[in-house]
Design a protein around this motif. Sequence first.
Motif, short mmCIF file in Angstrom:
data_model
loop_
_atom_site.label_atom_id
_atom_site.label_comp_id
_atom_site.label_asym_id
_atom_site.label_seq_id
_atom_site.Cartn_x
_atom_site.Cartn_y
_atom_site.Cartn_z
N TYR A 75 1.01 -1.41 -0.41
CA TYR A 75 -0.18 0.01 -0.38
C TYR A 75 0.98 1.08 -0.26
O TYR A 75 1.80 1.23 1.40
N GLU A 76 0.78 1.88 -0.80
CA GLU A 76 1.92 3.13 -1.21
C GLU A 76 1.18 4.68 -0.84
O GLU A 76 -0.18 4.65 -1.70
N VAL A 77 1.33 5.17 -0.26
CA VAL A 77 1.28 6.19 0.47
C VAL A 77 1.92 7.67 -0.11
O VAL A 77 3.01 8.04 0.08
N PHE A 78 1.57 8.12 -0.75
CA PHE A 78 2.30 9.86 -1.23
C PHE A 78 1.90 10.38 -0.25
O PHE A 78 0.97 11.28 -0.03
N LEU A 79 2.45 12.07 0.37
CA LEU A 79 2.79 12.47 0.80
C LEU A 79 3.09 13.98 0.70
O LEU A 79 4.32 14.45 -0.19
N ASP A 80 2.46 14.64 -0.49
CA ASP A 80 2.14 15.27 -1.15
C ASP A 80 2.17 16.80 -0.59
O ASP A 80 1.43 17.14 -0.42
N VAL A 81 3.65 17.34 -0.81
CA VAL A 81 3.81 18.73 -0.21
C VAL A 81 4.44 19.81 -1.34
O VAL A 81 5.59 19.43 -2.08
N PRO A 82 3.98 20.99 -1.54
CA PRO A 82 4.67 21.51 -2.62
C PRO A 82 5.72 21.87 -2.48
O PRO A 82 6.51 22.23 -0.76
N LEU A 83 7.01 21.70 -3.47
CA LEU A 83 8.34 22.42 -2.64
C LEU A 83 8.71 23.17 -2.07
O LEU A 83 9.12 23.68 -0.96
N ASP A 84 8.07 24.64 -2.63
CA ASP A 84 7.81 25.54 -1.58
C ASP A 84 7.70 25.45 -0.59
O ASP A 84 8.29 26.49 0.60
N THR A 85 6.87 25.00 -0.31
CA THR A 85 6.24 24.61 1.41
C THR A 85 7.54 24.10 2.50
O THR A 85 7.40 24.18 3.67
N LEU A 86 8.48 22.72 1.47
CA LEU A 86 9.20 21.99 2.09
C LEU A 86 10.62 22.88 2.48
O LEU A 86 11.10 22.79 3.72
N ARG A 87 10.43 23.93 1.71
CA ARG A 87 11.84 25.26 1.50
C ARG A 87 11.70 25.59 2.77
O ARG A 87 12.24 26.70 3.78
N GLU A 88 10.22 26.17 3.04
CA GLU A 88 9.62 27.13 4.07
C GLU A 88 10.38 26.54 5.75
O GLU A 88 10.47 26.87 6.21
N ARG A 89 9.85 25.32 5.43
CA ARG A 89 9.77 24.58 6.76
C ARG A 89 11.42 23.46 6.79
O ARG A 89 11.97 24.48 7.92
N ASP A 90 11.59 23.20 5.80
CA ASP A 90 13.37 23.15 5.87
C ASP A 90 13.67 22.95 6.98
O ASP A 90 14.90 23.00 8.00
N THR A 91 13.20 21.80 7.93
CA THR A 91 13.10 21.36 9.40
C THR A 91 14.88 20.55 9.07
O THR A 91 15.77 20.81 10.50
N LYS A 92 15.29 20.57 8.92
CA LYS A 92 16.85 19.56 8.48
C LYS A 92 17.81 20.73 7.67
O LYS A 92 18.82 20.95 7.78
N GLY A 93 17.70 21.64 7.27
CA GLY A 93 18.51 23.02 6.58
C GLY A 93 18.73 22.53 5.92
O GLY A 93 19.84 23.14 4.41
N LEU A 94 18.00 21.09 4.74
CA LEU A 94 18.71 20.58 3.73
C LEU A 94 18.55 21.55 2.36
O LEU A 94 19.70 21.79 1.05
N TYR A 95 17.64 22.09 2.25
CA TYR A 95 16.79 23.07 1.16
C TYR A 95 17.85 23.99 0.81
O TYR A 95 18.75 24.54 -0.20
#
Length: 172
Positions: free
Chosen positions: A98-118
């Motif tokens: 069973y495959e679940v895709f957690l779809d989040v816009p890249l802009d949102t991920l860059r704002e979150r950037d919890t690991k400082g990766l982006y």
Amino acid sequence: MITWLIGMSGAGKTTIGTRVASRLKEQRPQTVYLDGDILREVWGDAPGHSVPGRALNAHRISHLCAMLDRQGLDVVAAVLSIFPEWQAWNREHFSSYYEVFLDVPLDTLRERDTKGLYAAALRGETENVVGVDIPFPRPAHPDLVLDSSGAAGDADHLADLIVAQLHEFGRR
């Protein structure tokens, strides 16, 4: 059954995955949680984050899940999963997938950037970052797509949705 949570860094795979595994474990104690980041620590991150290194890591995780599946264990795997060929392999080789895709816009991920990766990748301080210099192909055939950004992204709510869908999937 293997529940495969796919999403880019910061999409909530770990947070949601641990909650899904915890809920499933109440009903099915043989549930195991696997996290791509933790597995990299276990394996010493030897393959690195280049595309070939990521492919080796995908191979390892899929084969580990297949081994656990053959032993009758249920697995919740939280992985970045950028290789469609491994997603297809999973469907063919797991008793139930069973495959679940957690779809989040890249802009949102860059704002979150919890690991400082982006931010580090955009400053040129690191490379091989999915979503910056490695493309993230959207999964072709997810069983469930969830928006884990903003108010829609409450981890407890999303974990409950996934567990409910897994119960329906198991009844088919």
